[in-house]
Motif scaffolding. Structure first.
Motif, PDB file in Angstrom:
ATOM      1  N   LEU A   1      91.034   5.807  39.560  1.00 18.09           N
ATOM      2  CA  LEU A   1      91.812   7.018  39.842  1.00 18.09           C
ATOM      3  C   LEU A   1      92.066   7.108  41.345  1.00 18.09           C
ATOM      4  O   LEU A   1      91.286   6.584  42.154  1.00 18.09           O
TER       5      LEU A   1
ATOM      6  N   ARG B   1      91.519  23.969  42.377  1.00 22.90           N
ATOM      7  CA  ARG B   1      91.501  22.501  42.406  1.00 22.90           C
ATOM      8  C   ARG B   1      92.325  21.963  43.563  1.00 22.90           C
ATOM      9  O   ARG B   1      92.684  20.797  43.584  1.00 22.90           O
TER      10      ARG B   1
ATOM     11  N   ARG C   1      90.060  16.208  42.961  1.00 21.66           N
ATOM     12  CA  ARG C   1      90.311  17.330  42.029  1.00 21.66           C
ATOM     13  C   ARG C   1      89.280  17.363  40.903  1.00 21.66           C
ATOM     14  O   ARG C   1      88.923  18.442  40.415  1.00 21.66           O
ATOM     15  N   LEU C   2      88.802  16.189  40.476  1.00 19.06           N
ATOM     16  CA  LEU C   2      87.802  16.175  39.402  1.00 19.06           C
ATOM     17  C   LEU C   2      86.479  16.778  39.859  1.00 19.06           C
ATOM     18  O   LEU C   2      85.681  17.233  39.044  1.00 19.06           O
ATOM     19  N   GLY C   3      86.257  16.801  41.174  1.00 21.79           N
ATOM     20  CA  GLY C   3      85.046  17.448  41.681  1.00 21.79           C
ATOM     21  C   GLY C   3      85.064  18.945  41.459  1.00 21.79           C
ATOM     22  O   GLY C   3      84.031  19.614  41.517  1.00 21.79           O
ATOM     23  N   ALA C   4      86.255  19.489  41.207  1.00 23.33           N
ATOM     24  CA  ALA C   4      86.387  20.944  41.015  1.00 23.33           C
ATOM     25  C   ALA C   4      86.408  21.302  39.536  1.00 23.33           C
ATOM     26  O   ALA C   4      86.990  22.314  39.150  1.00 23.33           O
ATOM     27  N   TRP C   5      85.797  20.473  38.704  1.00 21.13           N
ATOM     28  CA  TRP C   5      85.855  20.685  37.239  1.00 21.13           C
ATOM     29  C   TRP C   5      85.444  22.102  36.856  1.00 21.13           C
ATOM     30  O   TRP C   5      86.018  22.717  35.976  1.00 21.13           O
ATOM     31  N   LYS C   6      84.417  22.615  37.534  1.00 21.62           N
ATOM     32  CA  LYS C   6      83.931  23.956  37.180  1.00 21.62           C
ATOM     33  C   LYS C   6      84.315  25.005  38.224  1.00 21.62           C
ATOM     34  O   LYS C   6      83.869  26.142  38.157  1.00 21.62           O
TER      35      LYS C   6
ATOM     36  N   ARG D   1      84.687  15.107  47.221  1.00 21.09           N
ATOM     37  CA  ARG D   1      84.622  15.464  45.789  1.00 21.09           C
ATOM     38  C   ARG D   1      83.516  16.490  45.543  1.00 21.09           C
ATOM     39  O   ARG D   1      83.699  17.451  44.802  1.00 21.09           O
TER      40      ARG D   1
ATOM     41  N   TYR E   1      94.738  17.286  33.469  1.00 30.02           N
ATOM     42  CA  TYR E   1      93.408  17.348  34.075  1.00 30.02           C
ATOM     43  C   TYR E   1      92.337  16.905  33.071  1.00 30.02           C
ATOM     44  O   TYR E   1      91.419  16.149  33.418  1.00 30.02           O
TER      45      TYR E   1
ATOM     46  N   PHE F   1      85.414   7.294  40.954  1.00 32.70           N
ATOM     47  CA  PHE F   1      86.161   6.845  39.779  1.00 32.70           C
ATOM     48  C   PHE F   1      87.187   5.843  40.320  1.00 32.70           C
ATOM     49  O   PHE F   1      88.275   6.234  40.783  1.00 32.70           O
TER      50      PHE F   1
ATOM     51  N   SER G   1      85.256   5.820  33.179  1.00 30.62           N
ATOM     52  CA  SER G   1      85.079   5.020  34.384  1.00 30.62           C
ATOM     53  C   SER G   1      83.647   5.098  34.915  1.00 30.62           C
ATOM     54  O   SER G   1      83.065   4.092  35.298  1.00 30.62           O
TER      55      SER G   1
ATOM     56  N   ASP H   1      92.993  12.486  42.710  1.00 32.21           N
ATOM     57  CA  ASP H   1      92.379  12.768  41.403  1.00 32.21           C
ATOM     58  C   ASP H   1      90.860  12.833  41.512  1.00 32.21           C
ATOM     59  O   ASP H   1      90.215  13.687  40.894  1.00 32.21           O
TER      60      ASP H   1
END
Lengths: 285, 241
Positions: free
Chosen positions: B98, B114, B105-110, B149, A159, B95, A169, B102
């Motif tokens: 990706l 996920r 899932r990156l939208g759930a960084w905080k 996201r 991750y 992105f 990106s 992905d």
């Protein structure tokens, strides 16, 4: 024939050292858009710190791990100096040149000007294809492959690695997603430092290094990274191997004095070719 | 274009603005050097409300959203958000290298979870595209990923910049329905920033009009639609009923 095998093995091991450096350039550039010309300093610090720790009686494996961690920490500090302000990429690039010069000064003050080395992997030379090869060459190749493979797995499968790719990106979208882009930039500098440190630990037993070894290493590592446009680690690896092997072949069949010049000439040819290709693609688009 | 909220359930907001404000912006000023991008802007979004912010190019709409998201620092004024805000940026800003999964899932960084299952439930089409690179999707699919996201952050308020930009009318209609459903079913508040005033006023119960960095008009969408000045500037001189 045996001479060619010798040059190839030496060249491939040199190539993996350059690949470690080039990958450091790529990882840092992708996330921060900074070309870190202090990349060679991490190799020097990695080698020198291992030398000092061994001198202090610290076991070899522990010394090498600590040296890599110290190089990562130095990378982190370089990253903080370079990206935590509001510098433009050009100003950051100049800053990394300044950091490289500062590193040389510090290395000279602490370790002096005499080339330093230490014993690497012990054991008898291995007999391969009619020549004897020091085990350290094979260690350099094997360890570099493992390190690059682990790095690839981290970047592609974790991750945090995907977060770094996201920052590379689209930093704006990464920020909107809650990713701390500056922290990722610092992490990339630490990874660059660790990669250089690994290179220093592995190469110093084969080639004694001095405080100013970083310049040549940084130039060749950058040349290899340019093969992948500073963004593609796979092509940077290929570039490192191409430069490493071509350097050794030139040194072996022609002259030591010309090896770097030939490698850099190769870089210029590659740059011109890539530029020509890019122009053709742009015309099509 | 028909985007009647009644077709998918009415927005939770009642158009009066008498909610506990989820978002409150008070006398916000943003400057770019000597230029004033936002001048004394105040607005509110209540819980469960869908609010539109309409205005022409260069009015300061994107600046306002970027200030709400913390990308731009305000010169003065106050922003108070009593919940999580997620921002869907203009142009989607995915992105591209990706895959869809992905990106989500990156939208759930905080966020704590996920797992994008909820997003796939909302946009079933994305489930089939989960392994495809985001850069290879159509505009409408990319907009779904961008919204998905943002939803991964489990927001209380979704701020969407130019939902309709570059999309075919039927795609805008489809995505608009999803938003209305989210608002009705999950009580998600929405701040919809749009050049397409007709779309924004149809989807949202209340609206603000931003002109050259200042709030020029505000009120229930039904009232704004009747204002001659709004009709002339943003609705082509007449309102479709």
């Amino acid at each position: 024939m045996s001479a060619l095998v010798q040059y190839l093995i030496t060249g491939i091991s040199q190539g993996f050292l350059l690949a470690l450096l080039a990958t450091g350039f790529v990882v840092i550039y992708r996330v921060t858009k900074v070309v870190n010309f202090a990349q060679g300093a991490f190799v020097v610090f990695g080698g020198f710190i291992t030398y000092s720790l061994l001198g202090a009686g610290v076991p070899q494996g522990v010394s090498e791990v600590l040296a890599v961690l110290a190089s990562a920490a130095i990378g982190l500090v370089f990253g903080a100096v370079t990206i935590l302000g509001k510098m433009t990429p050009t100003a950051s690039l100049i800053t990394t040149i300044g950091l490289a010069i500062l590193s040389e000064a510090v290395a000279m003050l602490v370790w002096g000007t005499v080339p330093l080395t230490f014993s690497g992997l012990s054991g008898h030379d291995l007999h391969i294809a009619g020549i004897f090869v020091q085990p350290q060459y094979l260690l350099l190749i094997g360890a570099s492959i493992v390190v690059l493979l682990v790095l690839w797995l981290v970047l592609e499968r974790t991750y945090v690695g995907k977060g770094m790719t996201a920052c590379a990106s689209n930093p704006y979208a990464a920020r909107l997603s809650g990713i701390n882009v500056k922290a990722m930039g610092l992490l990339s500098f630490a990874i660059g430092g660790a990669l250089g440190g690994v290179g220093g630990v592995l190469i110093t037993p084969l080639f004694p290094i001095t405080y100013d070894s970083d310049v040549n290493l940084a130039i060749l590592g950058f040349a290899a990274a340019i093969v992948g446009w500073l963004t593609n680690p796979g092509l940077a690896l290929a570039g490192g191997l191409a430069f490493g092997v071509s350097e050794e072949l030139v040194a072996g069949y022609w002259s030591d004095a010309n090896q770097t010049a030939v490698a850099l000439a190769l870089m210029i040819v590659l740059l011109l070719w890539q530029s020509h290709r890019r122009q053709q693609v742009e015309k099509l688009v | 274009m028909v985007l009647s909220p009644a077709a998918s359930g009415p927005p939770a907001g009642d158009g009066t603005g008498e909610h506990t404000p989820l978002l409150s912006v008070d006398r916000l000023v943003v400057r770019y050097g000597a230029a004033v991008a936002l001048d004394d802007v105040s607005l509110e979004v209540g819980r469960g409300e869908m609010v539109a912010l309409i205005g022409a190019n260069g009015a300061g709409k994107t600046t306002l959203l970027n200030t709400l998201s913390g990308i731009i620092t305000a010169s003065s004024g106050a922003i108070s958000c009593r919940g999580r805000l997620a921002h869907v940026p203009e142009g989607r800003e995915l992105f591209p290298d990706l895959c869809v999964d992905d990106n989500l899932r990156l939208g759930a960084w905080k966020a704590a979870s996920r797992d994008p299952a909820d997003v796939y439930e909302l946009f079933p089409k994305l489930r089939d595209l989960a392994r495809r690179r985001a850069g290879y999707l159509s505009g409408g699919e990319q907009q779904m990923v961008a919204i998905g996201r943002a939803l991964m952050a489990k927001p209380d308020l979704l701020a969407i910049d130019e939902l309709s930009q570059g999309l075919a009318p039927n795609v805008v209609q489809e995505i608009g329905r999803y938003l209305v459903r989210l608002n009705a079913d999950a009580g998600l508040s929405v701040l919809l920033v749009e050049q397409n005033a007709r779309l924004a006023l149809e989807l949202c119960s209340r609206a603000y009009v931003l002109e050259t960095g200042r709030i020029a008009a505000e009120g229930p969408s039904s009232h704004l639609k009747e204002q001659p000045a709004v009709q002339r500037a943003y609705l082509g001189g007449h309102v479709a009923t």
